[in-house]
Design a protein around this motif. Structure first.
Motif, PDB file in Angstrom:
ATOM      1  N   VAL A 439       0.826  -1.209   0.000  1.00  0.00           N
ATOM      2  CA  VAL A 439       0.000   0.000   0.000  1.00  0.00           C
ATOM      3  C   VAL A 439       0.857   1.254   0.000  1.00  0.00           C
ATOM      4  O   VAL A 439       0.603   2.200  -0.753  1.00  0.00           O
ATOM      5  N   VAL A 440       1.914   1.272   0.804  1.00  0.00           N
ATOM      6  CA  VAL A 440       2.755   2.466   0.925  1.00  0.00           C
ATOM      7  C   VAL A 440       3.996   2.376   0.036  1.00  0.00           C
ATOM      8  O   VAL A 440       4.646   3.381  -0.230  1.00  0.00           O
ATOM      9  N   GLU A 441       4.325   1.181  -0.454  1.00  0.00           N
ATOM     10  CA  GLU A 441       5.555   0.945  -1.203  1.00  0.00           C
ATOM     11  C   GLU A 441       6.787   1.365  -0.388  1.00  0.00           C
ATOM     12  O   GLU A 441       7.723   1.950  -0.900  1.00  0.00           O
ATOM     13  N   TRP A 442       6.746   1.067   0.898  1.00  0.00           N
ATOM     14  CA  TRP A 442       7.897   1.265   1.777  1.00  0.00           C
ATOM     15  C   TRP A 442       8.524  -0.111   1.961  1.00  0.00           C
ATOM     16  O   TRP A 442       8.333  -0.787   2.953  1.00  0.00           O
ATOM     17  N   GLU A 443       9.270  -0.537   0.961  1.00  0.00           N
ATOM     18  CA  GLU A 443       9.800  -1.894   0.917  1.00  0.00           C
ATOM     19  C   GLU A 443      11.175  -1.942   1.579  1.00  0.00           C
ATOM     20  O   GLU A 443      12.099  -1.231   1.178  1.00  0.00           O
ATOM     21  N   LEU A 444      11.299  -2.780   2.571  1.00  0.00           N
ATOM     22  CA  LEU A 444      12.543  -2.944   3.314  1.00  0.00           C
ATOM     23  C   LEU A 444      12.995  -4.395   3.264  1.00  0.00           C
ATOM     24  O   LEU A 444      12.198  -5.298   3.019  1.00  0.00           O
ATOM     25  N   ILE A 445      14.269  -4.607   3.518  1.00  0.00           N
ATOM     26  CA  ILE A 445      14.796  -5.961   3.666  1.00  0.00           C
ATOM     27  C   ILE A 445      14.696  -6.314   5.148  1.00  0.00           C
ATOM     28  O   ILE A 445      15.394  -5.731   5.975  1.00  0.00           O
ATOM     29  N   HIS A 446      13.792  -7.210   5.468  1.00  0.00           N
ATOM     30  CA  HIS A 446      13.599  -7.621   6.856  1.00  0.00           C
ATOM     31  C   HIS A 446      14.543  -8.789   7.165  1.00  0.00           C
ATOM     32  O   HIS A 446      14.779  -9.646   6.320  1.00  0.00           O
ATOM     33  N   ARG A 447      15.065  -8.818   8.381  1.00  0.00           N
ATOM     34  CA  ARG A 447      16.018  -9.854   8.756  1.00  0.00           C
ATOM     35  C   ARG A 447      15.683 -10.434  10.133  1.00  0.00           C
ATOM     36  O   ARG A 447      15.031  -9.785  10.946  1.00  0.00           O
ATOM     37  N   THR A 448      16.180 -11.623  10.381  1.00  0.00           N
ATOM     38  CA  THR A 448      16.035 -12.269  11.682  1.00  0.00           C
ATOM     39  C   THR A 448      17.309 -12.071  12.493  1.00  0.00           C
ATOM     40  O   THR A 448      18.350 -11.653  11.962  1.00  0.00           O
ATOM     41  N   ALA A 449      17.240 -12.415  13.780  1.00  0.00           N
ATOM     42  CA  ALA A 449      18.443 -12.370  14.611  1.00  0.00           C
ATOM     43  C   ALA A 449      19.515 -13.289  14.043  1.00  0.00           C
ATOM     44  O   ALA A 449      20.711 -12.960  14.056  1.00  0.00           O
ATOM     45  N   GLU A 450      19.088 -14.429  13.518  1.00  0.00           N
ATOM     46  CA  GLU A 450      20.048 -15.358  12.914  1.00  0.00           C
ATOM     47  C   GLU A 450      20.728 -14.719  11.706  1.00  0.00           C
ATOM     48  O   GLU A 450      21.934 -14.906  11.486  1.00  0.00           O
ATOM     49  N   ASP A 451      19.966 -13.974  10.905  1.00  0.00           N
ATOM     50  CA  ASP A 451      20.551 -13.276   9.754  1.00  0.00           C
ATOM     51  C   ASP A 451      21.640 -12.304  10.209  1.00  0.00           C
ATOM     52  O   ASP A 451      22.697 -12.190   9.566  1.00  0.00           O
ATOM     53  N   MET A 452      21.375 -11.585  11.293  1.00  0.00           N
ATOM     54  CA  MET A 452      22.357 -10.620  11.794  1.00  0.00           C
ATOM     55  C   MET A 452      23.628 -11.333  12.254  1.00  0.00           C
ATOM     56  O   MET A 452      24.752 -10.904  11.957  1.00  0.00           O
ATOM     57  N   HIS A 453      23.455 -12.454  12.967  1.00  0.00           N
ATOM     58  CA  HIS A 453      24.608 -13.241  13.392  1.00  0.00           C
ATOM     59  C   HIS A 453      25.416 -13.719  12.187  1.00  0.00           C
ATOM     60  O   HIS A 453      26.658 -13.684  12.197  1.00  0.00           O
ATOM     61  N   THR A 454      24.708 -14.158  11.147  1.00  0.00           N
ATOM     62  CA  THR A 454      25.385 -14.671   9.956  1.00  0.00           C
ATOM     63  C   THR A 454      26.205 -13.583   9.277  1.00  0.00           C
ATOM     64  O   THR A 454      27.367 -13.818   8.887  1.00  0.00           O
ATOM     65  N   MET A 455      25.637 -12.391   9.126  1.00  0.00           N
ATOM     66  CA  MET A 455      26.372 -11.310   8.461  1.00  0.00           C
ATOM     67  C   MET A 455      27.612 -10.921   9.262  1.00  0.00           C
ATOM     68  O   MET A 455      28.695 -10.715   8.689  1.00  0.00           O
ATOM     69  N   PHE A 456      27.479 -10.818  10.570  1.00  0.00           N
ATOM     70  CA  PHE A 456      28.644 -10.457  11.377  1.00  0.00           C
ATOM     71  C   PHE A 456      29.698 -11.559  11.361  1.00  0.00           C
ATOM     72  O   PHE A 456      30.898 -11.277  11.388  1.00  0.00           O
ATOM     73  N   SER A 457      29.257 -12.816  11.292  1.00  0.00           N
ATOM     74  CA  SER A 457      30.222 -13.927  11.241  1.00  0.00           C
ATOM     75  C   SER A 457      30.996 -13.934   9.938  1.00  0.00           C
ATOM     76  O   SER A 457      32.105 -14.486   9.867  1.00  0.00           O
TER      77      SER A 457
END
Length: 484
Positions: A439-457
């Motif tokens: 509706v708003v076209e406010w499209e974001l990349i949503h992530r999980t806590a596991e995703d955050m751990h993976t990126m930092f690793s």
């Protein structure tokens, strides 16, 4: 060459610097003022200086200059006033070569003029490329997830294929909203009653869309397009939702949109606008944005206590209005803090600089225009001394994983031992995601806590201490890592 003109010979450089006057400047001291007609070439010998342009009465940093950098050459070339100010960021030594002396050398030393102007042309071409990256259409460069223009809606669903429950919800929504409009017009109901009616209808519609997409994932685009088409005229009466949809600064969550959420003052068009806006400001995603301001202030406060006895250096990437920093200066005692705010949007920096001015804390802040994605790729202009804390709370939602990891690596390299990185991101379970997307076209990349751990690793923080927490609404994640 050490003086920044790459085609000059060593003899050319020696001749240029032979008559230079070395001047030492203290932090915050003005080296060259915008509008000055002084004809000279300036070469930084040591230290760091910031280039600032006046915007709406504020000085906004557009680049930083280190040892060997040259400035004043454009004024020299055009015999015109300086187009920007240069201010010392720390103890800085500058060699000043007066324009009359440069002209005499160019006219008397064979070949020097050609080498000098060739060097100048290359220098200006590089600067033009850098400045082009700062244009508003490129607010989030190299980010394929950000749509600068509204795209064509695909995946249309035929009327006979639409889920009956969704069609019923849409019709109920329109009926309730028109009924609320009649109540306002007739003056037969109080504001609380009208607000409850509008909020209930809007929440019902948002939740029905979310639930329908969960059960009919293969029809998501078509369902989203249908709800968008049928409800758009109502939701766009909200000032917040209208701005997020229109994206006047290139993306939905610009500094002014975030400031609207922080201010929490409903407004809109027509009889229902402010009621819809009140509802929008209270949805989980907006509550999370308000909450993250307090979370970051608390994190910085904790770091200040841990760093007692010395000035703490903090940098905010894609800083926007930087309210989480200004909250620390709401009363005495003022924190021993030096903050650097980096944003690509000069209006955001000007706005934040105005807040610092009103609070009387300008000496605690510097504002620098730069593209964080370019910084992560090693192409930015900002130079930082080692920092105690570097954070970003409104950017990585727009960046794919590889870019976030590059940014995390850039942060790691600029932290002191024991320094902290904080990265905020919308959580994958955000209950407002379908509404924001379709509706708003406010499209974001949503992530999980596991995703955050993976990126930092996968970053230079591999093996470092990392915690992931959420704010009270459970919609924003915060990954907090400490450099060994």
């Amino acid at each position: 060459m050490s003086v920044g003109f790459e085609f000059l010979t060593q003899d050319d450089e020696r001749l240029l610097l032979e008559r230079a006057v070395r001047v030492r400047y203290k932090p915050g001291e003005l080296i060259l003022e915008e509008g000055s007609r002084r004809q000279a070439v300036f070469v930084i010998k040591s230290g760091i200086a910031g280039v600032e342009v006046a915007h709406l009465g504020r000085g906004v940093g557009i680049r930083q200059l280190g040892p060997g950098a040259v400035f004043g050459e454009v004024s020299f070339l055009e015999s015109a006033a300086a187009s920007a100010s240069v201010v010392a960021r720390e103890e800085t030594e500058v060699d000043v070569i007066e324009g009359t002396y440069v002209h005499s050398l160019l006219g008397s030393v064979p070949g020097l003029a050609a080498r000098f102007y060739q060097s100048l042309a290359v220098m200006l071409a590089k600067r033009l490329r850098e400045n082009t990256a700062m244009l508003p259409p490129l607010l989030v460069e190299d980010v394929p997830q950000v749509r600068r223009f509204h795209g064509v809606r695909t995946g249309q669903v035929g009327t006979t294929d639409l889920p009956p429950k969704l069609v019923e919800a849409v019709e109920e929504f329109k009926t309730e909203m028109m009924g609320a409009d009649r109540l306002v017009k007739a003056g037969k109901a109080g504001e609380p009653e009208i607000q409850a009616k509008v909020s209930s209808a809007c929440s019902m519609m948002m939740n029905r869309l979310r639930d329908q997409i969960v059960s009919d994932r293969h029809l998501e685009k078509g369902l989203g397009a249908y709800v968008f088409r049928e409800t758009f005229s109502f939701f766009m009466l909200s000032r917040l939702l209208e701005r997020a949809y229109m994206k006047p600064r290139g993306y939905a969550g610009d500094f002014f949109t975030i400031e609207m959420i922080y201010n929490d003052e409903p407004a809109g068009d027509g009889r229902l606008g402010r009621y819809i806006d009140r509802w929008a400001l209270d949805i989980a995603a907006c509550r999370a944005v308000k909450n993250r301001r307090g979370v970051l202030s608390a994190v910085i406060q904790d770091a200040l206590r841990a760093n007692a006895g010395g000035t703490m250096s903090v940098t905010s990437l894609a800083s926007g209005p930087a309210r989480e920093l200004f909250d620390l200066f709401s009363g005495p005692p003022l924190p021993d803090l030096k903050a650097t705010c980096i944003d690509i949007d000069n209006q955001a920096l000007t706005y934040a600089a105005g807040i610092a001015d009103v609070l009387g804390v300008k000496e605690h802040f510097s504002f620098t225009q730069d593209n964080v994605v370019r910084l992560a790729h090693g192409r930015g202009n900002t130079m930082l001394q080692p920092q105690h804390l570097i954070y970003s709370i409104g950017l990585t939602d727009y960046l794919r994983d590889e870019l976030v990891i590059k940014m995390i690596d850039w942060i790691y390299d600029r932290l002191l031992p024991g320094g902290m990185a904080v990265i905020g991101n919308f959580e994958a379970s955000n209950p407002n995601k379908a509404f924001m997307d379709h509706v708003v076209e406010w499209e974001l990349i949503h992530r999980t806590a596991e995703d955050m751990h993976t990126m930092f690793s996968r970053s230079k923080f591999q093996g470092a201490r990392l915690t992931v927490r959420t704010e009270d609404a459970g919609v924003n994640l915060f990954a907090i890592a400490q450099k060994p």
